[in-house]
Design an enzyme around this catalytic site. Structure first.
Site, PDB file in Angstrom:
ATOM      1  N   LEU A  11       6.411   0.301   6.047  1.00  0.00           N
ATOM      2  CA  LEU A  11       7.074  -0.044   4.707  1.00  0.00           C
ATOM      3  C   LEU A  11       7.080   0.887   3.686  1.00  0.00           C
ATOM      4  CD1 LEU A  11       6.050  -3.877   4.985  1.00  0.00           C
ATOM      5  CD2 LEU A  11       8.247  -2.976   5.286  1.00  0.00           C
ATOM      6  N   TYR A  28       6.281   1.942   0.140  1.00  0.00           N
ATOM      7  CA  TYR A  28       5.323   1.663  -0.692  1.00  0.00           C
ATOM      8  C   TYR A  28       5.629   1.596  -2.135  1.00  0.00           C
ATOM      9  CZ  TYR A  28       0.819   1.850  -3.665  1.00  0.00           C
ATOM     10  OH  TYR A  28       0.023   1.501  -4.593  1.00  0.00           O
ATOM     11  N   ASP A  43      15.146 -16.605   0.511  1.00  0.00           N
ATOM     12  CA  ASP A  43      13.799 -16.921  -0.058  1.00  0.00           C
ATOM     13  C   ASP A  43      13.535 -16.037  -1.378  1.00  0.00           C
ATOM     14  OD1 ASP A  43      10.803 -17.499   1.225  1.00  0.00           O
ATOM     15  OD2 ASP A  43      11.793 -18.579  -0.267  1.00  0.00           O
ATOM     16  N   LYS A  59       2.048  -2.534   7.178  1.00  0.00           N
ATOM     17  CA  LYS A  59       1.872  -4.233   7.721  1.00  0.00           C
ATOM     18  C   LYS A  59       1.414  -4.189   8.985  1.00  0.00           C
ATOM     19  CE  LYS A  59       4.564  -8.546   6.768  1.00  0.00           C
ATOM     20  NZ  LYS A  59       5.795  -8.961   6.421  1.00  0.00           N
TER      21      LYS A  59
HETATM   22  C1  LIG Z   1       4.711  -4.072   1.343  1.00  0.00           C
HETATM   23  C2  LIG Z   1       4.306  -3.126   0.171  1.00  0.00           C
HETATM   24  C3  LIG Z   1       3.410  -3.755  -1.016  1.00  0.00           C
HETATM   25  C4  LIG Z   1       3.374  -2.621  -1.677  1.00  0.00           C
HETATM   26  N1  LIG Z   1       2.647  -2.550  -2.778  1.00  0.00           N
HETATM   27  C5  LIG Z   1       1.531  -3.311  -3.412  1.00  0.00           C
HETATM   28  N2  LIG Z   1       1.617  -4.404  -2.663  1.00  0.00           N
HETATM   29  C6  LIG Z   1       0.615  -5.337  -3.067  1.00  0.00           C
HETATM   30  C7  LIG Z   1       0.516  -6.675  -2.506  1.00  0.00           C
HETATM   31  C8  LIG Z   1       1.062  -6.818  -1.313  1.00  0.00           C
HETATM   32  C9  LIG Z   1       0.764  -8.051  -0.362  1.00  0.00           C
HETATM   33  C10 LIG Z   1       1.009  -8.160   0.815  1.00  0.00           C
HETATM   34  C11 LIG Z   1       1.305  -9.318   1.693  1.00  0.00           C
HETATM   35  C12 LIG Z   1       0.716 -10.402   1.149  1.00  0.00           C
HETATM   36  C13 LIG Z   1       0.369 -10.416  -0.214  1.00  0.00           C
HETATM   37  C14 LIG Z   1       0.414  -9.348  -1.093  1.00  0.00           C
HETATM   38  N3  LIG Z   1      -0.198  -5.292  -4.176  1.00  0.00           N
HETATM   39  C15 LIG Z   1      -0.008  -3.925  -4.791  1.00  0.00           C
HETATM   40  C16 LIG Z   1      -0.883  -3.960  -5.783  1.00  0.00           C
HETATM   41  C17 LIG Z   1      -0.687  -2.478  -6.701  1.00  0.00           C
HETATM   42  N4  LIG Z   1      -1.732  -2.103  -7.836  1.00  0.00           N
HETATM   43  C18 LIG Z   1      -1.456  -1.040  -8.512  1.00  0.00           C
HETATM   44  C19 LIG Z   1      -0.712  -1.263  -9.828  1.00  0.00           C
HETATM   45  N5  LIG Z   1      -1.255  -2.318 -10.395  1.00  0.00           N
HETATM   46  C20 LIG Z   1      -0.748  -2.497 -11.755  1.00  0.00           C
HETATM   47  C21 LIG Z   1      -1.737  -3.737  -9.544  1.00  0.00           C
HETATM   48  C22 LIG Z   1      -2.421  -3.403  -8.573  1.00  0.00           C
HETATM   49  C23 LIG Z   1       0.098  -1.429  -6.125  1.00  0.00           C
HETATM   50  C24 LIG Z   1       0.872  -1.781  -5.279  1.00  0.00           C
HETATM   51  C25 LIG Z   1       0.881  -2.809  -4.321  1.00  0.00           C
HETATM   52  N6  LIG Z   1       4.271  -1.775  -1.625  1.00  0.00           N
HETATM   53  N7  LIG Z   1       4.977  -2.110  -0.310  1.00  0.00           N
END
Ligand SMILES: Cc1cc(Nc2nc(/C=C/c3ccccc3)nc3cc(N4CCN(C)CC4)ccc23)n[nH]1
Length: 278
Positions: free
Chosen positions: A88, A90, A130, A40
């Protein structure tokens, strides 16, 4: 866990996962160990202008000493002259609310995992404040990870943000009446979230915000006939108008529905079983 001071050069940056309030979140990999993280990245200038340094410091303090399978880990942080980087955990399953849009309802076991996270937070006297699908990520085996501690602890701006974002669904009656709130607010949100994850829509969902407010105030709870008796029982004991009547967390995690569903092992087994049937 060593207090090594990381730098951005230790990581390969992958695709952006999402854009938060103060910067982007990227998938990243530590070069030496090839360990996947979520990075982040916050811009110092933006934080300064919006006086959010305190908020970010609190998020770092709170989240870095929380260690629980249902709470997203903050492994560490570092900064250079323009940015602050948060390392952070994953979560490969992505955002819970996107998954709920796709899969409508979740396995009862996944929803139950959240109660363990909340119980852990309250044992560390952290109020999340929240809890809603937008702040939950899906880890390996579908294990839910409570994330986004930017609004936890004493921050009173949470309720303004919630109303600002228009998601009234998670507001408890005491917030609607402008009364004070305490950690019992998390119990209310847990009830709303459990309902939404099992049934596929929030309990007080309606076309107009006015109607939602009326439903929250009157606590009109309706369950589809397919809803199991024990999850109805739990939800009804969390969605009480009077915060002190809400089932305390120590009783929530002993509730028959939670006991049946919550342990991580059974979540993994169910998940693998479900994957094999897909
Ligand atoms: C902090 C963190 C995020 C995270 N993993 C993921 N975050 C976000 C979206 C994150 C996000 C962050 C800020 C604002 C909005 C969205 N989207 C993700 C989408 C992912 N994919 C792979 C799996 N697919 C089904 C959907 C798309 C995988 C991990 C994701 N791990 N740790």
């Amino acid at each position: 866990e060593t207090s090594t001071s990381w730098s951005i050069n230790d990581f390969e940056i992958g695709q952006p996962l999402g854009k938060g309030r103060f910067g982007y979140v990227y998938c990243g990999r530590e070069k030496r160990t090839r360990f996947l993280v979520a990075l982040k990245i916050l811009f110092k200038t933006q934080l300064k202008n919006s006086k959010m340094e305190q908020q970010v410091k609190r998020e770092i303090e709170i989240q870095s000493n929380l260690k629980h399978p249902n709470v997203l880990r903050l492994y560490g942080f570092f900064h250079d002259d323009q940015r602050i980087y948060l390392l952070l955990e994953y979560a490969p399953g992505g955002e819970l609310y996107r998954r709920m849009q796709k899969e409508k309802v979740l396995m009862e076991s996944e929803a139950a995992g959240l109660c363990n996270a909340l119980n852990y937070l309250h044992s560390k006297s952290v109020i999340h404040r929240d809890i809603k699908p937008e702040n939950i990520l899906v880890g390996k085996y579908g294990i839910l990870k409570l994330a986004d501690f930017g609004w936890s602890a004493e921050s009173t701006t949470a309720c303004k943000r919630t109303t600002l974002c228009g998601t009234l669904d998670y507001l408890p009656p005491e917030m609607l009446d402008g009364r004070g709130y305490d950690e019992k607010i998390d119990l209310w949100c847990l009830g709303v979230l459990t309902y939404e994850m099992i049934i596929g829509k929030p309990p007080f969902d309606s076309q107009s915000q006015h109607e939602t407010i009326r439903l929250i105030r009157s606590i009109e709870l309706n369950f589809p006939i397919t809803t199991s008796h024990d999850v109805r029982d739990l939800i009804s004991k969390l969605l009480c108008r009077n915060p002190i009547e809400r089932l305390p967390l120590k009783d929530v995690i002993q509730h028959s529905w939670i006991v049946k569903n919550a342990d991580i092992k059974s979540i993994e087994e169910n998940y693998i079983k479900r994957k094999s049937t897909l």
